[in-house]
Design a protein around this motif. Structure first.
Motif, PDB file in Angstrom:
ATOM      1  N   ARG A 196      -3.859   9.116   9.711  1.00 38.91           N
ATOM      2  CA  ARG A 196      -3.065   8.305   8.786  1.00 38.91           C
ATOM      3  C   ARG A 196      -1.760   7.853   9.430  1.00 38.91           C
ATOM      4  O   ARG A 196      -1.376   6.684   9.324  1.00 38.91           O
ATOM      5  CB  ARG A 196      -2.767   9.096   7.516  1.00 38.91           C
ATOM      6  N   PRO A 240       0.033  -4.554   5.644  1.00 39.13           N
ATOM      7  CA  PRO A 240       0.475  -3.359   4.907  1.00 39.13           C
ATOM      8  C   PRO A 240       0.473  -3.506   3.392  1.00 39.13           C
ATOM      9  O   PRO A 240       0.910  -2.600   2.691  1.00 39.13           O
ATOM     10  CB  PRO A 240       1.903  -3.159   5.425  1.00 39.13           C
ATOM     11  N   HIS A 258       2.562  -1.251  10.307  1.00 38.95           N
ATOM     12  CA  HIS A 258       3.954  -1.689  10.223  1.00 38.95           C
ATOM     13  C   HIS A 258       4.492  -2.197  11.553  1.00 38.95           C
ATOM     14  O   HIS A 258       5.671  -2.528  11.664  1.00 38.95           O
ATOM     15  CB  HIS A 258       4.824  -0.546   9.704  1.00 38.95           C
ATOM     16  N   PRO A 308       0.974   5.815   0.158  1.00 44.46           N
ATOM     17  CA  PRO A 308       0.261   7.007   0.631  1.00 44.46           C
ATOM     18  C   PRO A 308      -0.797   7.432  -0.374  1.00 44.46           C
ATOM     19  O   PRO A 308      -0.574   7.295  -1.573  1.00 44.46           O
ATOM     20  CB  PRO A 308       1.366   8.055   0.758  1.00 44.46           C
ATOM     21  N   TYR A 311      -2.895   5.884   1.758  1.00 43.86           N
ATOM     22  CA  TYR A 311      -3.433   4.727   2.477  1.00 43.86           C
ATOM     23  C   TYR A 311      -4.934   4.823   2.745  1.00 43.86           C
ATOM     24  O   TYR A 311      -5.439   4.281   3.734  1.00 43.86           O
ATOM     25  CB  TYR A 311      -2.696   4.533   3.802  1.00 43.86           C
ATOM     26  N   VAL A 339      -0.785   3.927   9.917  1.00 43.02           N
ATOM     27  CA  VAL A 339       0.401   3.394   9.237  1.00 43.02           C
ATOM     28  C   VAL A 339       1.366   2.785  10.251  1.00 43.02           C
ATOM     29  O   VAL A 339       1.941   1.715  10.024  1.00 43.02           O
ATOM     30  CB  VAL A 339       1.093   4.488   8.405  1.00 43.02           C
ATOM     31  N   GLU A 347       0.838  -1.193   0.000  1.00 47.39           N
ATOM     32  CA  GLU A 347       0.000   0.000   0.000  1.00 47.39           C
ATOM     33  C   GLU A 347       0.871   1.240   0.000  1.00 47.39           C
ATOM     34  O   GLU A 347       1.998   1.239   0.506  1.00 47.39           O
ATOM     35  CB  GLU A 347      -0.929  -0.006   1.218  1.00 47.39           C
TER      36      GLU A 347
END
Length: 276
Positions: A158, A176, A166, A148, A150, A162, A146
Motif C-alpha cells: 500500500r 489519486p 502521488h 486509506p 486504498y 500510494v 481515494e
C-alpha cells in the motif's frame, strides 16, 4: 503473438479499472502468459494521463476501447476470455453481451456496480445528485479523493502504491482520486450492464474479497442473480481488499483465473504456482 500450442490459442484480454492503468493487471498477465496463454492488456480511453483527459471521456469511450482491442485481438487466437478489475469487470461483462461470438468467458474481479464498501465515505451516497451538477455545469474539476486503505490490505505494498499515485506519474499507479463527472459515467455504465446481464451467455468467474473496502461482495452476487442464462461461479477471498490482482491473495487470483481459462480452452487443469 504466439501461434502454437493449445494454451497459446486461448487469448485473455485484460481490462483495468476507473482511474487505473494496465499495470494493475501486470501480475495476472504475467502469471497467465507464463502458463502459455496469449495475453493482451488494454489501456482505456482517457486513462494514464491527466484528470482532464479522463473527464473528457464517457463510458461509451471506455467500452469502445475494449471493443476495439477485442476485434484486434480475436483474429490471433481461437477463443478470447475477457477479464477486468473493478470497473474493468463491468466493461468485460458489457463486451461479452455485445460480442457473444467473440467472448468465450468472463473473469469479473472486484466487480463494482456501486461504491458501497466499508471504507467509502457516507457523503458519496449523494452521488445520485451528480448528473444534476453536471447539467448545471458544476463539479467538472471536483474529485472524490481515494482514502486509506486504498483497496490494499498489504501495508508495505500500500505504501509503495500510494507513493506512486502521488508522484504525478499516472501511468504507474493511476490517479489519486475519482472525478465527479467520471463517477457519473461509471453509474451509467453500471446501469447499462445491469440491464443486459440477462443477455450474458458466456460462463463467468466472479472473484471478490469478503472484506472489499470499495465495493461490497454483493456486487459479485448481483452477477449470479442477473445473469439468468450463464453459468456464474462466485469465489470469495479472505485475506485482501479491493485490488485483488496485486494484494495478498494475488496468487490465488492467478490460479483461479488460470483454471477458469484452461477449462474454457479445453486444456487439462494442472497445479499452478506463481512466484509473484
Amino acid at each position: 503473438m504466439p501461434g502454437f500450442g493449445a494454451a497459446a490459442r486461448t487469448g485473455v484480454l485484460l481490462v483495468h479499472g476507473l482511474t487505473g492503468t494496465p499495470a494493475e493487471m501486470r501480475l495476472l498477465a504475467k502469471g497467465l502468459n507464463r502458463e502459455g496463454f496469449t495475453v493482451y492488456a488494454v489501456q482505456l480511453a482517457g486513462h494514464c494521463g491527466s484528470m482532464q483527459d479522463l473527464v473528457q471521456t464517457r463510458w461509451t469511450d471506455w467500452l469502445a476501447s475494449v471493443q476495439s482491442a477485442l476485434l484486434r485481438f480475436a483474429p490471433h487466437v481461437d477463443r478470447v476470455v475477457v477479464g477486468g478489475l473493478s470497473m474493468g469487470a463491468l466493461l468485460s461483462l458489457a463486451v461479452a453481451t455485445s460480442h457473444p461470438r467473440q467472448v468465450a468467458g468472463v473473469a469479473a474481479l472486484s466487480t463494482t456496480f456501486r461504491y458501497d464498501g466499508w471504507s467509502i465515505p457516507s457523503y458519496t451516497k449523494l452521488a445520485f445528485l451528480l448528473p444534476l451538477f453536471r447539467l448545471l455545469g458544476i463539479g467538472r474539476h471536483r474529485v472524490f479523493m481515494e482514502a486509506p486503505p486504498y483497496g490494499i490490505k498489504d501495508e508495505a505494498l500500500r505504501a509503495r502504491v500510494v507513493a506512486q499515485m502521488h508522484s504525478g506519474d499516472s501511468a504507474a499507479a493511476g490517479l489519486p482520486g475519482n472525478p465527479w463527472w467520471s463517477i457519473i459515467e461509471l453509474r451509467r455504465l453500471s446501469a447499462h450492464v445491469r440491464s443486459h446481464l440477462r443477455d450474458l451467455r458466456a460462463p463467468c468467474l466472479a472473484i471478490h474479497a469478503k472484506e472489499d473496502d470499495i465495493s461490497h461482495r454483493s456486487n459479485a452476487e448481483d452477477i449470479a442473480t442477473g445473469a439468468l442464462h450463464a453459468k456464474v461461479e462466485v469465489v470469495l477471498l479472505d485475506n485482501c481488499y479491493h485490488m485483488i490482482t496485486i494484494d495478498r491473495e494475488r496468487r490465488t487470483v492467478i490460479a483461479k483465473v488460470h483454471d477458469f481459462v484452461a477449462r474454457i480452452g479445453g486444456i487439462p487443469v494442472s497445479k499452478v504456482t506463481h512466484g509473484q
